[in-house]
Design an enzyme around this catalytic site. Structure first.
Site, PDB file in Angstrom:
ATOM      1  N   SER A 172       0.841  -1.192   0.000  1.00  0.00           N
ATOM      2  CA  SER A 172       0.000   0.000   0.000  1.00  0.00           C
ATOM      3  C   SER A 172       0.884   1.253   0.000  1.00  0.00           C
ATOM      4  O   SER A 172       1.700   1.430  -0.894  1.00  0.00           O
ATOM      5  CB  SER A 172      -0.944  -0.038   1.204  1.00  0.00           C
ATOM      6  OG  SER A 172      -1.947   0.955   1.094  1.00  0.00           O
ATOM      7  N   ASP A 277      -9.441  -4.149  -6.026  1.00  0.00           N
ATOM      8  CA  ASP A 277      -8.791  -2.955  -5.473  1.00  0.00           C
ATOM      9  C   ASP A 277      -8.904  -1.804  -6.468  1.00  0.00           C
ATOM     10  O   ASP A 277      -8.587  -1.952  -7.647  1.00  0.00           O
ATOM     11  CB  ASP A 277      -7.325  -3.274  -5.181  1.00  0.00           C
ATOM     12  CG  ASP A 277      -6.591  -2.153  -4.467  1.00  0.00           C
ATOM     13  OD1 ASP A 277      -7.234  -1.132  -4.131  1.00  0.00           O
ATOM     14  OD2 ASP A 277      -5.380  -2.295  -4.236  1.00  0.00           O
ATOM     15  N   HIS A 317      -8.047  -4.606  -1.397  1.00  0.00           N
ATOM     16  CA  HIS A 317      -6.806  -4.043  -0.892  1.00  0.00           C
ATOM     17  C   HIS A 317      -6.487  -4.558   0.523  1.00  0.00           C
ATOM     18  O   HIS A 317      -7.315  -4.481   1.424  1.00  0.00           O
ATOM     19  CB  HIS A 317      -6.938  -2.513  -0.865  1.00  0.00           C
ATOM     20  CG  HIS A 317      -5.662  -1.793  -0.645  1.00  0.00           C
ATOM     21  ND1 HIS A 317      -4.847  -1.378  -1.685  1.00  0.00           N
ATOM     22  CD2 HIS A 317      -5.043  -1.388   0.491  1.00  0.00           C
ATOM     23  CE1 HIS A 317      -3.802  -0.752  -1.197  1.00  0.00           C
ATOM     24  NE2 HIS A 317      -3.883  -0.748   0.123  1.00  0.00           N
TER      25      HIS A 317
END
Length: 426
Positions: A172, A277, A317
């Site tokens: 991330s 995501d 995610h």
């Protein structure tokens, strides 16, 4: 980021809200900060037996800034001391640049798993968080940690790490941070700086002022996938101005890197994306550009950088952190382990597709991932792709699904399909 569903628009408990990015973070007009996404502190344990065969220790890298690292040393290091040195992985955690910690219950177990599975010495970076310390503080802290690791001044690094096999890894926001660390290492004139053997970015945070076609679809689907996504586009739009203290917008090259920048000195890159995501296509676009851009370094063949793309279909995610016993999470860990331990100049495997069971998301930590509580998924029919980004046609094979209960609460009793690779999966 779903503030309209869960919190007052302008105030809470009598305090005026300046920036509301619930369920991640909230800033009030009096300057106070309230973080919602965090995990309990976990003590470092120098005893390998108390941490599944991995010893841990904390070190302050820079007393002036407070930047620290947590080292993860697997037991096999002692067994091979003096004969074989271990890969060194500098890991940078995610959390939207403003939450989470290398010392918390989310990333401590993950780094433990990575060290034990890959047989690597992991250096997990505790960097300063925005908004108290806006970007570029996190970039500077990661760079300071890399320089510290390169010095081999720590006894564990001096005794066990192989500087020639140094990997930068992050997820991330951490994926974005290690990307820029690799860029800086590629252009920094410093003969003492270690070479970067590979770059690993899991669900990396990249964005832009102009929507990609897939992002337009997310934006239009206000009641569907966009409404339940971990990072809906309207939330991603607000993040970068917030963590840069309003000094940069979404056209900033630090989140939308130009083509001229993607030519890194490291010849091997792994980028993992998740099918649901919002950031997926940004990761795929970066992978394609890194593959195609000619490298100016003489030891690299132009256009032949090895870029491995791992896609977890049907997942969102950060799923691997909050549901680590899912088959997709295990396979993602397995692909990272294989990437780290791949012999130099060996060819990556043909693209493969792995079937996984249709099972609901399972949060093994108990405290949960706050953003998932708004999801309305009825099922998680997923599959996993591992493939090299390249001009050749895709070759797909299907492998039998491993048996076993992937959601058993005791991590050591879960079935591990990568048995020959993963020895100590979380």
């Amino acid at each position: 980021m779903h503030a309209n569903k869960t919190s007052p628009a302008n105030e809470k408990d009598g305090h005026d809200i300046s920036v509301d990015m619930y369920p991640f973070i909230r800033k009030y007009k009096d300057g106070s900060i309230e973080r919602f996404l965090h995990s309990p502190f976990v003590l470092a344990l120098p005893d390998q037996g108390g941490n599944r065969g991995v010893a841990t220790r904390d070190v302050v890298v820079d007393k002036a800034t407070g930047v620290s690292v947590r080292l993860f040393l697997p037991s096999r290091a002692a067994e091979t001391a003096g004969r074989n040195r271990l890969p060194l992985v500098l890991y940078v955690h995610g959390g939207s640049f403003c939450t989470e910690s290398a010392f918390g219950r989310t990333y401590h177990p993950y780094a433990t798993s990575l060290a034990g599975s890959a047989g690597a010495l992991v250096v997990s970076v505790e960097y300063r968080l925005a908004p108290e310390f806006p970007i570029p503080a996190a970039y500077d802290d990661a760079w300071a940690a890399l320089q510290w690791a390169a010095s081999s001044s720590d006894p564990w690094l001096a005794s066990y790490a192989d500087p020639a096999r140094t990997f930068l890894a992050g997820d991330s926001a951490g994926g974005n941070i290690v990307y820029h660390t690799a860029v800086r290492a590629s252009h920094e004139v410093n003969d003492d700086m270690m070479d970067i053997a590979g770059l690993i970015m899991v669900h990396p945070y990249f964005w832009g002022a102009k929507r990609l076609p897939s992002e337009l679809a997310w934006t239009d689907d206000c009641e569907g996938a966009s409404a339940t996504a971990v990072f809906p586009p309207y939330g991603v739009d607000r993040l970068w101005p917030f963590v840069t203290a309003g000094q940069a917008g979404n056209n900033d090259p630090r989140i939308d890197p130009p083509a001229s920048e993607v030519s890194l000195a490291c010849s091997r890159v792994l980028i993992a994306v998740a099918g649901k995501d919002t950031l997926r296509d940004r990761g795929l676009d970066l992978a394609a550009r890194m593959r195609d851009h000619d490298a100016p370094w003489p030891w690299m063949t132009p256009g032949r950088r090895e870029v491995t793309v791992v896609e977890s279909e049907g997942e969102d995610h950060g799923f691997h952190l909050y549901s680590p016993l899912r088959a997709t999470s295990k396979r993602l860990m397995g692909s990272i382990v294989e990437f780290i331990n791949q012999q130099p100049n060996s060819s990556p495997a043909n693209p493969m597709v792995f079937g996984v069971p249709t099972t609901p998301f399972k949060d093994v930590f108990g405290y949960g991932m706050a953003m998932k509580s708004w999801s309305k998924r009825s099922s998680m029919a997923t599959s996993f792709k591992i493939g090299r980004v390249g001009p050749s046609n895709k070759i797909s094979v299907r492998l039998p699904m491993p048996t076993g209960n992937a959601h058993h609460k005791h991590p050591l009793s879960a079935a591990v399909p990568w048995g020959c690779v993963i020895n100590k999966f979380f």
